[in-house]
Design an enzyme around this catalytic site. Structure first.
Site, PDB file in Angstrom:
ATOM      1  NE  ARG A  35      53.018 -38.959  63.346  1.00 36.52           N
ATOM      2  CZ  ARG A  35      54.175 -39.635  63.208  1.00 36.52           C
ATOM      3  NH1 ARG A  35      55.222 -39.787  63.662  1.00 36.52           N
ATOM      4  NH2 ARG A  35      53.798 -41.049  62.648  1.00 36.52           N
ATOM      5  CG  HIS A  58      56.706 -40.348  67.945  1.00 35.99           C
ATOM      6  ND1 HIS A  58      56.792 -41.783  68.209  1.00 35.99           N
ATOM      7  CD2 HIS A  58      56.791 -40.191  66.781  1.00 35.99           C
ATOM      8  CE1 HIS A  58      56.652 -42.525  67.276  1.00 35.99           C
ATOM      9  NE2 HIS A  58      56.709 -41.574  66.282  1.00 35.99           N
ATOM     10  CG  LEU A  78      53.587 -45.710  68.072  1.00 33.24           C
ATOM     11  CD1 LEU A  78      53.341 -44.081  68.033  1.00 33.24           C
ATOM     12  CD2 LEU A  78      54.597 -45.789  66.938  1.00 33.24           C
ATOM     13  CD  GLN A 130      56.277 -35.965  65.187  1.00 37.37           C
ATOM     14  OE1 GLN A 130      56.289 -37.024  64.562  1.00 37.37           O
ATOM     15  NE2 GLN A 130      55.835 -34.926  64.006  1.00 37.37           N
ATOM     16  CD  GLU A 185      50.303 -40.094  61.450  1.00 42.40           C
ATOM     17  OE1 GLU A 185      50.299 -39.578  60.355  1.00 42.40           O
ATOM     18  OE2 GLU A 185      50.958 -39.554  62.357  1.00 42.40           O
ATOM     19  NE  ARG A 230      59.348 -38.392  62.335  1.00 38.79           N
ATOM     20  CZ  ARG A 230      58.407 -39.415  62.364  1.00 38.79           C
ATOM     21  NH1 ARG A 230      58.089 -39.783  61.330  1.00 38.79           N
ATOM     22  NH2 ARG A 230      58.059 -40.005  63.539  1.00 38.79           N
ATOM     23  CG  HIS A 283      52.323 -40.550  67.507  1.00 35.93           C
ATOM     24  ND1 HIS A 283      51.121 -40.981  67.536  1.00 35.93           N
ATOM     25  CD2 HIS A 283      53.037 -41.002  66.283  1.00 35.93           C
ATOM     26  CE1 HIS A 283      51.072 -41.762  66.664  1.00 35.93           C
ATOM     27  NE2 HIS A 283      52.198 -41.596  65.739  1.00 35.93           N
ATOM     28  CG  PHE A 306      50.944 -42.540  57.770  1.00 34.93           C
ATOM     29  CD1 PHE A 306      50.816 -43.666  57.623  1.00 34.93           C
ATOM     30  CD2 PHE A 306      51.722 -41.842  58.683  1.00 34.93           C
ATOM     31  CE1 PHE A 306      50.960 -44.674  58.579  1.00 34.93           C
ATOM     32  CE2 PHE A 306      52.136 -42.873  59.755  1.00 34.93           C
ATOM     33  CZ  PHE A 306      51.633 -44.206  59.847  1.00 34.93           C
TER      34      PHE A 306
END
Length: 571
Positions: A280, A349, A246, A234, A249, A384, A236, A120
């Protein structure tokens, strides 16, 4: 007004709220009368939308470690995370993964039967534990099933909280509207855990469910609790165009490519080592630079995009590891990712900021805790890492559940409910708002707010744009007071809910924008074009926003640095 009494109330029924309720029930061994108050049905929180995984260092024998997870998180946060919170987090989450395993979650498996993990963004080891691409869904259902074992937990579903009652610096209760009955409820309890999630529905192009309007943050803010680091939102990198749904990821974790209209994997220019799996904030900015340079594809409603290409992964891998993504692409974009690339662009996000709490999730007002996205410990700092959010919900759900339960067991008496305050709130909501006439339209103002946030408080920001946004938000707040409701009924009055939500969103939009305008640097998810460098000398600090009738009052507190001094972030 109906007064409802419990020893401990958890406001919010997502991952953090469910985990807190289970822990409180376990710790108290049936001694406490516990309630969960949720805006949706308990199996329908936004947490079910989490797709890619939950981060935990589970493989020390293969090269991962708690220290490496901590370092990745601190570096990913652009050094704004409190490092003592990060250390507690990485130490605790592996136990939570195994706990869910014992409660029956269907984690994906390796061929040797052990729990599988995938790469990730921003993580230097594949530590995302997952269940296909429906991780949040399976986590919520596992916790919900487990909660049913505890008889002394009462559920209040489809209830919208309207105010937090704090008097003399002490927690006294809160008020809510029960949508099913139309009743106005005043809750009395010895302790409260707020676990109501984030606020990203203040944006138009967002991954968030329609219910995620920052209610818990807003009622806490109005009751005098400070909000921390709200300017850090954030984006995304992969929101499906044009819906914003979404695209996890995990699609890149499994090997997907980001490609521009020249057919180039452009992340090579921006993060040569980690490519599509950079954090991100970096990937989102890179995509926007490509789109602004004319290397994107023309999209509807000005939503130009780049391609996420999964075709080389093959049918079997996509069907096994990314079945939801295939389904979403077919249903909402009319294309099959086995055969065509997916149109994506950065999308609002996650709220890195939230209610200011200490390392144990305790708010500055005794008797109140907060857990999950509504809270800011601060684990995520300015950015994050993916998979650290579901993990945070589990860790601080358990911590706050235990702490609040022990507090409620020690506190023998229910605090006095400020009945006059509660009745004033009932009058405001059920009489004044419900019967309000006006020439302004709620939904027009909501749309305009979202347009303002999308245009000026997005991936890239400028002082001029933020000042303009703040002025527009103030104007929208003025117009909001002239809104009338068309629906006067009490049962399932979604007009009333929309009014309360918009009130909260306008408040939080002002806090986010004011904090962003004041912070004259670029750090993590907050990228100022007029201040492109990170400024540790002046801005290595957390923002605290306090409510005043004229707008937020900003103060600052230091970041807790225990091990790692800030360095340049390179990926």
């Amino acid at each position: 007004m109906r007064i409802v009494e419990h020893d401990l109330v958890i406001l919010g029924g997502g991952l953090a709220g469910l985990r807190a309720a289970i822990e409180a029930a376990r710790v108290s061994r049936g001694e406490l009368d516990i309630a969960v108050v949720a805006k949706t049905q308990l199996v329908r929180p936004h947490s079910v939308c989490a797709e890619g995984g939950t981060a935990a260092a589970m493989r020390p024998e293969e090269g991962d470690s708690l220290e490496l997870h901590a370092w990745d998180t601190v570096k990913g946060s652009d050094f704004l995370a409190d490092q003592d919170a990060v250390e507690l987090f990485v130490r605790t989450i592996p136990q939570e993964i195994l706990q869910l395993e014992h409660w029956g979650i269907p984690w994906a498996r390796r061929e040797d039967g052990r729990i599988a993990q995938r790469p990730f963004g921003g993580h230097t080891f594949p530590r995302a534990v997952f269940a296909a691409d429906k991780t949040g869904f399976f986590e919520v259902h596992t916790l919900y099933d487990t909660l049913l074992k505890y008889p002394r937990v009462t559920r209040y579903e489809e209830c919208t909280a309207t105010s937090l009652l704090v008097e003399g610096g002490q927690y006294r209760g809160f008020t809510a509207v029960d949508l099913k009955s139309g009743e106005f409820l005043a809750f009395r309890s010895k302790a409260l855990i707020i676990a109501t999630g984030g606020a990203c529905r203040i944006y138009g192009f967002t991954t968030y469910s329609h219910t995620v309007t920052g209610d818990g943050m807003a009622i806490a803010y109005r009751a005098g609790l400070p909000l921390k680091d709200m300017e850090f939102v954030q984006f995304h990198p992969t929101g499906l165009v044009p819906s914003g749904i979404l695209i996890t990821e995990a699609a890149r974790g499994e090997g997907g490519y980001l490609v521009n209209n020249l057919g180039e994997r452009f992340m090579q220019k921006y993060a040569e080592k980690m490519m599509e799996l950079a954090p991100r904030d970096i990937v989102s900015r890179s995509e926007m630079l490509e789109i602004e340079a004319g290397r994107g594809f023309q999209g509807p409603q000005g939503l130009d995009y780049v391609h996420l290409d999964l075709r080389h992964l093959g049918r079997h891998k996509i069907n096994e590891r990314l079945p939801l993504i295939r389904e979403v692409a077919i249903k909402f974009a009319g294309l099959d990712p086995i055969e065509q690339p997916i149109p994506v662009r950065p999308v609002a996000h996650y709220s890195m900021g939230g209610i200011h709490v200490d390392i144990e999730g305790a708010a500055p007002v005794p008797g109140i805790w907060a857990a999950g996205e509504v809270a800011c410990v601060s684990l995520h700092g300015a950015n994050r890492l993916g998979t650290n959010s579901t993990a945070e919900c589990l860790v601080w759900g358990a911590i706050t559940g235990k702490k609040a339960a022990l507090y409620a067991m020690e506190e023998r008496k229910l605090p006095e409910l400020p009945v006059e305050k509660a009745r004033d709130e009932e009058n405001r909501v059920m009489e004044k708002i419900l019967n309000r006439q006006g020439d302004e339209n709620l939904y027009t103002i909501r749309r305009e707010l979202r347009e303002v946030m999308d245009a000026n408080v997005g991936v890239f920001r400028t002082g001029e744009g933020l000042a303009k946004a703040l002025k527009r938000i103030k104007e929208l707040q003025e117009r909001f007071h002239r809104c009338g409701l068309k629906d006067r009924s009490r049962i399932y009055n979604t007009d009333l809910v929309s009014y309360l939500e918009l009130e909260n969103m306008l408040e939080l939009a002002e806090v986010i924008t004011a904090g962003a305008l004041a912070r004259e640097e670029s750090r993590g998810g907050h990228a100022r074009r007029d201040f492109p460098q990170r400024d540790d000398k002046n801005w290595l600090k957390h923002t605290l926003a306090y409510y005043t009738p004229s707008g937020p009052k900003l103060e600052y507190i230091p970041v807790n640095i225990t091990i790692w001094e800030p360095t340049e972030r390179k990926y």
